[in-house]
Motif scaffolding. Sequence first.
Motif, mmCIF file in Angstrom:
data_model
loop_
_atom_site.group_PDB
_atom_site.id
_atom_site.type_symbol
_atom_site.label_atom_id
_atom_site.label_comp_id
_atom_site.label_asym_id
_atom_site.label_seq_id
_atom_site.Cartn_x
_atom_site.Cartn_y
_atom_site.Cartn_z
ATOM 1 N N SER A 1 -13.772 5.204 -0.732
ATOM 2 C CA SER A 1 -12.364 5.604 -0.783
ATOM 3 C C SER A 1 -11.635 5.328 0.529
ATOM 4 O O SER A 1 -10.541 4.765 0.522
ATOM 5 C CB SER A 1 -12.238 7.081 -1.184
ATOM 6 O OG SER A 1 -12.922 7.915 -0.267
ATOM 7 N N THR B 1 -11.684 1.285 1.491
ATOM 8 C CA THR B 1 -10.807 0.463 0.648
ATOM 9 C C THR B 1 -9.342 0.759 0.927
ATOM 10 O O THR B 1 -8.511 -0.147 0.921
ATOM 11 C CB THR B 1 -11.128 0.645 -0.845
ATOM 12 O OG1 THR B 1 -11.105 2.025 -1.176
ATOM 13 C CG2 THR B 1 -12.487 0.070 -1.191
ATOM 14 N N ALA B 2 -9.011 2.021 1.218
ATOM 15 C CA ALA B 2 -7.630 2.355 1.574
ATOM 16 C C ALA B 2 -7.252 1.714 2.911
ATOM 17 O O ALA B 2 -6.139 1.205 3.076
ATOM 18 C CB ALA B 2 -7.447 3.870 1.630
ATOM 19 N N LYS B 3 -8.166 1.720 3.872
ATOM 20 C CA LYS B 3 -7.911 1.078 5.180
ATOM 21 C C LYS B 3 -7.659 -0.410 4.994
ATOM 22 O O LYS B 3 -6.715 -0.971 5.543
ATOM 23 C CB LYS B 3 -9.101 1.277 6.128
ATOM 24 C CG LYS B 3 -9.123 2.571 6.858
ATOM 25 C CD LYS B 3 -8.088 2.590 7.960
ATOM 26 C CE LYS B 3 -8.158 3.900 8.710
ATOM 27 N NZ LYS B 3 -6.990 4.141 9.525
ATOM 28 N N CYS C 1 -8.539 11.683 0.202
ATOM 29 C CA CYS C 1 -9.828 11.351 -0.398
ATOM 30 C C CYS C 1 -10.739 12.575 -0.356
ATOM 31 O O CYS C 1 -10.925 13.172 0.702
ATOM 32 C CB CYS C 1 -10.502 10.224 0.383
ATOM 33 S SG CYS C 1 -9.501 8.743 0.601
ATOM 34 N N PRO D 1 0.828 -1.213 0.000
ATOM 35 C CA PRO D 1 0.000 0.000 0.000
ATOM 36 C C PRO D 1 0.861 1.261 0.000
ATOM 37 O O PRO D 1 1.998 1.256 0.478
ATOM 38 C CB PRO D 1 -0.791 -0.109 1.307
ATOM 39 C CG PRO D 1 0.028 -0.989 2.184
ATOM 40 C CD PRO D 1 0.763 -1.932 1.261
ATOM 41 N N VAL E 1 -3.245 1.194 4.030
ATOM 42 C CA VAL E 1 -2.663 2.540 3.956
ATOM 43 C C VAL E 1 -2.600 3.105 5.383
ATOM 44 O O VAL E 1 -3.623 3.179 6.056
ATOM 45 C CB VAL E 1 -3.494 3.460 3.037
ATOM 46 C CG1 VAL E 1 -2.940 4.873 3.052
ATOM 47 C CG2 VAL E 1 -3.531 2.901 1.622
ATOM 48 N N VAL F 1 -3.001 8.592 1.666
ATOM 49 C CA VAL F 1 -4.032 8.782 0.662
ATOM 50 C C VAL F 1 -4.898 9.969 1.058
ATOM 51 O O VAL F 1 -5.283 10.098 2.218
ATOM 52 C CB VAL F 1 -4.930 7.523 0.538
ATOM 53 C CG1 VAL F 1 -6.148 7.797 -0.322
ATOM 54 C CG2 VAL F 1 -4.162 6.356 -0.020
ATOM 55 N N ILE G 1 -4.704 8.193 6.173
ATOM 56 C CA ILE G 1 -5.785 8.539 5.257
ATOM 57 C C ILE G 1 -6.398 9.850 5.729
ATOM 58 O O ILE G 1 -6.862 9.959 6.861
ATOM 59 C CB ILE G 1 -6.865 7.443 5.220
ATOM 60 C CG1 ILE G 1 -6.235 6.104 4.810
ATOM 61 C CG2 ILE G 1 -8.001 7.839 4.280
ATOM 62 C CD1 ILE G 1 -7.124 4.915 5.014
#
Length: 181
Positions: free
Chosen positions: A136, A139-141, A120, A114, A145, A118, A148
């Motif tokens: 957003s 899905t990053a978690k 978002c 990852p 990532v 990020v 965020i």
Amino acid sequence: MIRKLKEGRDPSAVAADQATVRATVEGIIADVRARGDVAVRELSIRFDKWDRTDFRLTDAEIRACLAELSEQNLSDIRFAQEQVRNFAQHQREALRDIEIETLPGVVLGHKNIPVQSVGCYVPGGKYPLLASAHMSVITAKVAGVPRIFTAAPPYEGRPAAAIVAAQHLAGADEIYCLGGV
């Protein structure tokens, strides 16, 4: 006989509008490049009627937004996010790291790593798109990532409670109320 219910705009008017929009956006970008945070603050006041020196919401502001929503609203957000999280976890599990030795000493493969951070954007306004926070941030978690952050515009001069709740419950590490600029 042809009867038109609707006609498109005159192409020359569309081109003129596009040129105006482009010039406006280029001017904003140049202003932010030249003057940084000062320009961002002025533009936030101009576009969103939102005047702050720090656009990051505090924990108290986030809690206040959550308190504005009914238990049913919060439950609905949590339910939607659980569905997104469940599917994202299945997607992540399908993305397997592989490493194979095709010939002695020749190792090929790939590894899913990852990104470290990020940002978002969650659209707001009259028709807030809470699903943007779900899709957003979650899905990053799930991807792993570590940092965020989110940004969403204020609505009527203040943070939009449902959007803030969606960002927070999805797991955003930092929430900024900033949008028009």
